[in-house]
Write an enzyme that holds these catalytic residues in place. Structure first.
Site, PDB file in Angstrom:
ATOM      1  N   GLU A  46      -9.689  -9.551   3.511  1.00 56.75           N
ATOM      2  CA  GLU A  46      -9.986  -8.161   3.139  1.00 56.75           C
ATOM      3  C   GLU A  46     -11.305  -8.071   2.388  1.00 56.75           C
ATOM      4  O   GLU A  46     -11.534  -8.794   1.422  1.00 56.75           O
ATOM      5  CB  GLU A  46      -8.864  -7.569   2.288  1.00 56.75           C
ATOM      6  CG  GLU A  46      -9.125  -6.120   1.885  1.00 56.75           C
ATOM      7  CD  GLU A  46      -7.934  -5.411   1.280  1.00 56.75           C
ATOM      8  OE1 GLU A  46      -8.098  -4.246   0.850  1.00 56.75           O
ATOM      9  OE2 GLU A  46      -6.837  -6.002   1.236  1.00 56.75           O
ATOM     10  N   SER A 106       0.833  -1.211   0.000  1.00 53.22           N
ATOM     11  CA  SER A 106       0.000   0.000   0.000  1.00 53.22           C
ATOM     12  C   SER A 106       0.858   1.247   0.000  1.00 53.22           C
ATOM     13  O   SER A 106       0.360   2.350  -0.257  1.00 53.22           O
ATOM     14  CB  SER A 106      -0.933   0.004   1.217  1.00 53.22           C
ATOM     15  OG  SER A 106      -0.206  -0.278   2.413  1.00 53.22           O
ATOM     16  N   ASP A 113       5.249  -7.116   2.847  1.00 52.16           N
ATOM     17  CA  ASP A 113       4.525  -7.584   1.668  1.00 52.16           C
ATOM     18  C   ASP A 113       5.475  -8.006   0.550  1.00 52.16           C
ATOM     19  O   ASP A 113       6.473  -7.323   0.282  1.00 52.16           O
ATOM     20  CB  ASP A 113       3.635  -6.464   1.122  1.00 52.16           C
ATOM     21  CG  ASP A 113       2.166  -6.673   1.460  1.00 52.16           C
ATOM     22  OD1 ASP A 113       1.763  -7.828   1.714  1.00 52.16           O
ATOM     23  OD2 ASP A 113       1.422  -5.678   1.456  1.00 52.16           O
TER      24      ASP A 113
END
Length: 275
Positions: free
Chosen positions: A182, A45, A83
């Site tokens: 999510e 992100s 990530d």
């Protein structure tokens, strides 16, 4: 006390909720660590909130290593998850293991996270076999946004809901120590959490998950390009920062900053000798 993957599992077994936030730099990571948050995700992100991309797809391994290393330096007790960026693990099992290793060695992570279900089971098995803990991620997986046709809730019909449950069970069997859910309907998240022995971490997946994660810029009102429905704003830090920047700008242009309290002095006799 240092948080590890064992901590997460113990909290699940005791029915204690796990807290996670994203972070991408030393200063923020240190504050989160001091607050007692269990885990930090150095998320891809960062492509959105740090680098200004429209999505996460352009984030590179070098980006993740750079930011992961900074976050790790700020953490004493918080588990650091990094990530795996787009195309760092999808191409082959070999690439997945090599890149996961880089995130641990160069990025100083405590574990890695990758997106996908049954289709990435071979990668999860190989990475964990190499001694690297894996957090999985299913539901609305941002790296697959183009396949989903946008950011949409996943699992609202029977076929997709069953696929998510099958994915979660396969991920667990492959050796993942936890899984992010999510944008999954809350009651489906409860079912998945009950079926799994590993912790579930929700983001837009209701209160029934074993833990929760948010992007810190979202929950502090610092990133306003896109605010998901599931974000609760805990402070309006963005407005505080903007007002501080405006006040600084006004004082500089008015000549009132810096004042005597924020300047250094020199003795008159020293200065006089220079004329």
């Amino acid at each position: 006390m240092k948080n590890t993957i064992t901590t997460f599992q113990t909290m699940k077994e005791k029915g204690e909720k796990i807290s996670m936030l994203t972070a991408y730099d030393y200063s923020t990571a240190k504050l989160i660590d001091e607050a007692g948050i269990n885990g930090i995700l150095v998320g891809d992100s960062l492509g959105n909130v740090i680098l200004g991309y429209e999505d996460t797809l352009s984030v590179t391994m070098e980006d993740m290593i750079h930011h992961g290393r900074a976050v790790a330096r700020g953490c004493q007790n918080t588990l650091v998850v990094i990530d795996m960026p787009f195309m760092s693990y999808q191409t082959s099992v070999y690439d997945a293991v090599v890149n996961a290793g880089r995130l641990m060695k160069e990025g100083r992570g405590g574990c890695v996270k990758l997106e996908g279900g049954i289709e990435v089971v071979p990668q999860i098995k190989a990475i964990t076999a190499a001694g690297i803990p894996v957090m999985a991620h299913i539901g609305m997986t941002p790296q697959s946004v183009n396949m989903f046709g946008g950011f949409k809730v996943q699992g609202k019909n029977e076929a997709v809901a069953k696929k998510l449950l099958d994915d979660a069970l396969a991920i667990q069997e492959a050796g993942a120590f936890s899984v992010v859910l999510e944008c999954v309907p809350d009651r489906l998240s409860v079912l998945i959490s009950e079926k799994l022995t590993i912790p579930t971490i929700g983001i837009g997946a209701g209160a029934g998950c074993d833990g929760q994660i948010l992007v810190y810029q979202d929950m502090l009102g610092m990133y306003k390009d896109f605010v998901p429905k599931f974000v609760k704003k805990y402070a309006d830090v963005g407005t505080v920062m903007t007002n501080a920047f405006k006040n600084y700008d006004n004082e500089v242009k008015a000549g009132t900053f810096p004042d005597a309290d924020h300047s250094f002095t020199i003795k008159d006799d020293v200065l006089e000798k220079l004329y």
